[in-house]
Motif scaffolding. Structure first.
Motif, short mmCIF file in Angstrom:
data_model
loop_
_atom_site.label_atom_id
_atom_site.label_comp_id
_atom_site.label_asym_id
_atom_site.label_seq_id
_atom_site.Cartn_x
_atom_site.Cartn_y
_atom_site.Cartn_z
N SER A 1 0.81 -1.22 0.00
CA SER A 1 0.00 0.00 0.00
C SER A 1 0.84 1.27 0.00
CB SER A 1 -0.92 0.01 1.23
OG SER A 1 -0.16 -0.06 2.42
N ALA A 2 2.15 1.15 0.21
CA ALA A 2 3.01 2.33 0.17
C ALA A 2 3.02 2.90 -1.25
CB ALA A 2 4.42 1.96 0.59
N THR A 3 3.41 4.15 -1.39
CA THR A 3 3.40 4.79 -2.70
C THR A 3 4.73 4.55 -3.43
OG1 THR A 3 4.30 6.89 -1.92
CG2 THR A 3 1.91 6.58 -1.78
N LEU A 4 4.68 4.74 -4.74
CA LEU A 4 5.90 4.64 -5.53
C LEU A 4 6.91 5.70 -5.11
CD1 LEU A 4 4.46 4.02 -9.12
CD2 LEU A 4 5.40 2.33 -7.52
N GLY A 5 6.41 6.84 -4.70
CA GLY A 5 7.29 7.89 -4.20
C GLY A 5 8.03 7.44 -2.95
N GLU A 6 7.33 6.73 -2.08
CA GLU A 6 7.95 6.25 -0.84
C GLU A 6 9.01 5.20 -1.12
OE1 GLU A 6 4.37 6.86 2.44
OE2 GLU A 6 4.33 5.09 1.13
N VAL A 7 8.72 4.28 -2.05
CA VAL A 7 9.71 3.25 -2.35
C VAL A 7 10.89 3.86 -3.08
CG1 VAL A 7 8.84 2.44 -4.60
CG2 VAL A 7 10.01 0.86 -3.07
N ALA A 8 10.66 4.86 -3.91
CA ALA A 8 11.77 5.54 -4.60
C ALA A 8 12.71 6.19 -3.59
CB ALA A 8 11.23 6.58 -5.57
N LEU A 9 12.12 6.85 -2.58
CA LEU A 9 12.92 7.49 -1.54
C LEU A 9 13.68 6.45 -0.72
CD1 LEU A 9 13.68 10.12 -0.11
CD2 LEU A 9 11.67 9.82 1.37
N LEU A 10 13.02 5.32 -0.41
CA LEU A 10 13.64 4.25 0.35
C LEU A 10 14.86 3.69 -0.40
CD1 LEU A 10 13.63 2.14 2.68
CD2 LEU A 10 12.08 0.77 1.28
N LEU A 11 14.68 3.41 -1.69
CA LEU A 11 15.77 2.84 -2.48
C LEU A 11 16.92 3.84 -2.65
CD1 LEU A 11 13.71 0.97 -5.22
CD2 LEU A 11 14.91 -0.04 -3.27
N GLU A 12 16.57 5.10 -2.83
CA GLU A 12 17.61 6.12 -2.99
C GLU A 12 18.43 6.27 -1.71
OE1 GLU A 12 18.13 10.85 -4.19
OE2 GLU A 12 16.13 10.00 -3.84
N ALA B 1 18.85 4.14 0.68
CA ALA B 1 19.59 2.92 0.99
C ALA B 1 20.61 2.56 -0.09
CB ALA B 1 18.62 1.75 1.17
N GLU B 2 20.61 3.33 -1.17
CA GLU B 2 21.49 3.07 -2.30
C GLU B 2 21.32 1.64 -2.81
OE1 GLU B 2 25.45 4.10 -1.10
OE2 GLU B 2 25.07 6.24 -1.25
N ARG B 3 20.06 1.24 -2.96
CA ARG B 3 19.72 -0.08 -3.48
C ARG B 3 18.81 0.08 -4.69
NH1 ARG B 3 20.01 -3.96 0.64
NH2 ARG B 3 21.80 -3.47 1.96
N ASP B 4 18.62 -1.00 -5.45
CA ASP B 4 17.74 -0.90 -6.63
C ASP B 4 16.54 -1.83 -6.56
OD1 ASP B 4 19.01 -3.31 -6.94
OD2 ASP B 4 20.14 -2.73 -8.72
N VAL B 5 16.35 -2.56 -5.44
CA VAL B 5 15.19 -3.44 -5.33
C VAL B 5 14.74 -3.51 -3.88
CG1 VAL B 5 16.62 -5.52 -5.06
CG2 VAL B 5 14.26 -5.74 -5.89
N ALA B 6 13.42 -3.56 -3.68
CA ALA B 6 12.84 -3.71 -2.34
C ALA B 6 11.93 -4.93 -2.33
CB ALA B 6 12.04 -2.46 -1.96
N VAL B 7 11.85 -5.57 -1.18
CA VAL B 7 10.96 -6.72 -1.00
C VAL B 7 9.62 -6.22 -0.47
CG1 VAL B 7 10.63 -8.92 0.17
CG2 VAL B 7 12.92 -8.22 -0.53
N VAL B 8 8.55 -6.67 -1.07
CA VAL B 8 7.21 -6.24 -0.65
C VAL B 8 6.61 -7.33 0.23
CG1 VAL B 8 4.95 -5.41 -1.41
CG2 VAL B 8 6.97 -5.04 -2.86
N THR B 9 6.28 -6.99 1.48
CA THR B 9 5.60 -7.91 2.39
C THR B 9 4.33 -7.25 2.89
OG1 THR B 9 6.87 -7.12 4.31
CG2 THR B 9 7.75 -9.02 3.11
N ASP B 10 3.41 -8.05 3.39
CA ASP B 10 2.11 -7.50 3.77
C ASP B 10 2.19 -6.41 4.82
OD1 ASP B 10 2.89 -9.29 5.73
OD2 ASP B 10 0.84 -9.98 6.15
N ASP B 11 3.18 -6.54 5.74
CA ASP B 11 3.30 -5.54 6.80
C ASP B 11 4.58 -4.72 6.70
OD1 ASP B 11 5.13 -7.48 7.44
OD2 ASP B 11 4.34 -7.91 9.44
N GLY B 12 5.33 -4.91 5.61
CA GLY B 12 6.56 -4.16 5.43
C GLY B 12 7.71 -4.60 6.32
N SER B 13 7.58 -5.78 6.94
CA SER B 13 8.62 -6.29 7.84
C SER B 13 9.49 -7.33 7.12
CB SER B 13 8.00 -6.90 9.09
OG SER B 13 7.45 -8.19 8.78
N PRO B 14 10.65 -7.66 7.68
CA PRO B 14 11.54 -8.64 7.04
C PRO B 14 10.98 -10.06 7.03
CG PRO B 14 12.75 -7.28 8.62
CD PRO B 14 11.30 -7.02 8.85
N HIS B 15 9.97 -10.34 7.85
CA HIS B 15 9.44 -11.70 7.92
C HIS B 15 7.92 -11.74 7.78
CE1 HIS B 15 13.39 -13.18 8.88
NE2 HIS B 15 13.47 -12.38 9.92
N GLY B 16 7.39 -10.73 7.08
CA GLY B 16 5.96 -10.73 6.79
C GLY B 16 5.62 -11.66 5.63
#
Length: 500
Positions: free
Chosen positions: A112-123, A125-140
Motif C-alpha cells: 500500500s506504500a506509494t511509488l514515491g515512498e519506495v523511490a525514496l527508500l531505495l535512494e 539505501a542506495e539499493r535498486d530493489v525492495a521486497v514487498v511484504t504484507d506488513d513491510g517487515s523482514p518476515h511478513g
C-alpha cells in the motif's frame, strides 16, 4: 598505597619496527584466524574466527543485521544485554535463522506504500530493489518485488501504490527454507535473477539470496558458522539476572556469551562463571572482563572465563577515567595482561584468549594491539558508523552521521553494567551520547581493515597472529615522532568526499 613504576601508555604511543618480509609473506598466505575460547596449548579452540573483529555489546552497535554481516565477513557480534531477556533472545534467534549466503531482508515495504515512498527508500539505501511484504517487515507474508526497473519517477504517478507496479509473488521464482546455498545460486543464474526470496510453507519471508552476494561469498570464504552452517552470534549477560538470561540465550542458540561490565575484577563475575560451569559444564562458553592487569586476569581465568576482555576507560565514548579516576592506558594494560596470560598458559597448559576492548580509533591501533598480544578486538565506534548498525542515520551540517551513545550514558541507562550503589537509575554518567561520521557498508570497510592488517603483518615478516605476537618489535613514540605520523601538507579533496 602503591604507585606503579611506569607511564600509562596508549596504543597510539607505539610504532612497529619492520621485520624481514620473506617470499611467503603475501596477502594470500597471511592468516588472521584467532581463537575465541580457552583451549589446551597446542590444540585448536572449539570456537575460532577467521577475522579477529567482534562488535561491542552496545545498543548502538550490535543488531541482528550487523551480526549477520559481520559473521559473513568472518567475525562475531555480541548482541547487547541492556534489554528484556525475551527481546535479546529474539535477536539471537533472528541471527541463527540465517545460514551462510542467506541475507536478512533489510529493504522492505508494504504494497500500500506509494511509488514515491519506495523511490525514496531505495535512494536513501542506495539499493535498486525492495521486497514487498504484507506488513513491510523482514518476515511478513511475501507479496512481491519492486525495483528501479519497474517504474520511472517521470513516467509513473508517484502517488500510485507499490502494488500497481510490483512483480507479484505468483510470477516470481522463490525457494523453500530447506534450499542449500549451492542450489540457490543455481536458481539465480539459471533464471537470471537478482533476488531469490526464501519463503516458508505459510508464505512468510525467511531470507533472501542476492546475485551480488555471489562474489561476496566467494571473497569471504571463511564465514563464522556453526556445524549446521548457521551464522555464529554472541550475546552479553550481566551479573544480576544471569540465572534467567543465560538459559534463555542458550535456548535461543547463542554460540558465545560475555559478561558485560566496565570492571570485571569482582566476585560477582566469579559467581556468574561458576553458575555457567555448574549448570552446563563445558557446553556453554562465556568470557569475562574488563580488566587492566595480570591480577584480575588470573582471577577470572581461575574462575573459568573462556576469554578475558582488556580495557577500562579507553573507549571513544567512555568517561570512566574522568568520572571515577580508574583505568589504564590500553597498551600498558595489554602488556601486563598478556604477560599474565602467557604465564598462565605455561603453568596450566591452558591458553585463555584476550580481547582488546577500547582505545582502537584506527586500523593502525588494531595492528599494534595484535602485536602486543591481543587475540581479537572488540569495536564500538568502528561498527557504529556502518549501514548495518541499528543507530539512526542523520544529516548534520550537510554531512551524514550515525548516532552513537555509550552504555554508560543516560540514553542507554545500562544500570546492570554500571551499578553505582543500587537503585534503578545511573547516579552519574560514564559515557556520552553523540555522532560518528557515516562510513557506508560494513563489507567494504572490514575488507579494507583486513587488507591493512595483512599489509602490516607482511611488513613485519609475519603470516599469522601467533608469530606476530612472538616476533613483533615495537618502539615508543616521542612527541616529535607522533607529529610526523600524518601528512604535513594541505590535502586535496577527493571526489566523493563531499557530504561524507
Amino acid at each position: 598505597m602503591k604507585i606503579l613504576d611506569e607511564v600509562s601508555r596508549t596504543l597510539n604511543e607505539f610504532l612497529l619496527v619492520p621485520g624481514l618480509t620473506t617470499a611467503d609473506c603475501t596477502p594470500d598466505t597471511v592468516d588472521l584466524g584467532a581463537p575465541l575460547v580457552r583451549h589446551r596449548v597446542g590444540e585448536p579452540a572449539a570456537i575460532r574466527v577467521a577475522t579477529p573483529l567482534t562488535s561491542a555489546i552496545m545498543g548502538a552497535v550490535s543488531s541482528p543485521r550487523l551480526a549477520i554481516a559481520l559473521a559473513q565477513c568472518g567475525g562475531l557480534s555480541f548482541v547487547h544485554q541492556n534489554q528484556p531477556v525475551a527481546a535479546q533472545a529474539a535477536m539471537v534467534q533472528a541471527v541463527k535463522r540465517h545460514k551462510a549466503g542467506f541475507r536478512f531482508s533489510d529493504i522492505n515495504i508494504k504494497p500500500s506504500a506509494t511509488l514515491g515512498e519506495v523511490a525514496l527508500l531505495l535512494e536513501s539505501a542506495e539499493r535498486d530493489v525492495a521486497v514487498v511484504t504484507d506488513d513491510g517487515s523482514p518476515h511478513g507474508r511475501f507479496i512481491g518485488l519492486i525495483s528501479t526497473d519497474d517504474f520511472h519517477p517521470h513516467r509513473h504517478d508517484l502517488a500510485s501504490p507499490v502494488a500497481s507496479r510490483m512483480r507479484p509473488a505468483q510470477d516470481l521464482v522463490t525457494a523453500p527454507p530447506t534450499i542449500t546455498l549451492s542450489e540457490a545460486n543455481t536458481l539465480i543464474w539459471d533464471h537470471r535473477l537478482d533476488v531469490l526470496p526464501v519463503v516458508d510453507a505459510g508464505g512468510l519471508l525467511q531470507s533472501i539470496v542476492l546475485r551480488r552476494d555471489y562474489e561476496l561469498h566467494k571473497r569471504f570464504r571463511n564465514e563464522s558458522i556453526d556445524a549446521d552452517k548457521r551464522f555464529r552470534v554472541g550475546a552479553g549477560v550481566n551479573t544480576h539476572d544471569y540465572r534467567e538470561r543465560i538459559p534463555a540465550l542458550v535456548e535461543a542458540g547463542a554460540d558465545l556469551l560475555c559478561i558485560d561490565s566496565s570492571d570485571g575484577y569482582s566476585v560477582w563475575q566469579a559467581d556468574t562463571l561458576a553458575f555457567v560451569r555448574d549448570t552446563y559444564g563445558g557446553r556453554v562458553r562465556i568470557g569475562a572482563g574488563n580488566v587492566v592487569d595480570a591480577r584480575a586476569f588470573r582471577y577470572l581465568a581461575d574462575a573459568g572465563a573462556d576469554f578475558v576482555k582488556v580495557g577500562i576507560g579507553g573507549g571513544s565514548i567512555c568517561t570512566t577515567r574522568d568520572q571515577k579516576g580508574i583505568g589504564r592506558g590500553q597498551a600498558s594494560a595489554l602488556i601486563d595482561v598478556v604477560a599474565g596470560r602467557d604465564a598462565y598458559a605455561a603453568e596450566t597448559g591452558v591458553y585463555v584468549p584476550l580481547c582488546c576492548d577500547g582505545g582502537l580509533l584506527t586500523d593502525a591501533h588494531m595492528a599494534v594491539a595484535f602485536a602486543l598480544g591481543a587475540d581479537f578486538v572488540m569495536l564500538g565506534r568502528y561498527f557504529a558508523r556502518f549501514d548495518e548498525s541499528p543507530a539512526p542515520l542523520v544529516r548534520v551540517g550537510g554531512q551524514f552521521f550515525k548516532e552513537y551513545w555509550g552504555e554508560g550514558s543516560n540514553r542507554a541507562r545500562n544500570v546492570s553494567r554500571y551499578e553505582h550503589g543500587g537503585g534503578s537509575r545511573l547516579t552519574f554518567e560514564e559515557g556520552v551520547d553523540g555522532y560518528v561520521p557515516y562510513a557506508g557498508s560494513l563489507y567494504d570497510n572490514v575488507a579494507l581493515t583486513i587488507a591493512k592488517l595483512k599489509a602490516t603483518m607482511i611488513s613485519c615478516g609475519a603470516t599469522g597472529l601467533p608469530g606476530f605476537h612472538r616476533d613483533a618489535v615495537l618502539v615508543p613514540v616521542s612527541q616529535q615522532s607522533f607529529l610526523q605520523n600524518s601528512a604535513e601538507i594541505q590535502l586535496r579533496d577527493r571526489p566523493g568526499d563531499a557530504g561524507r
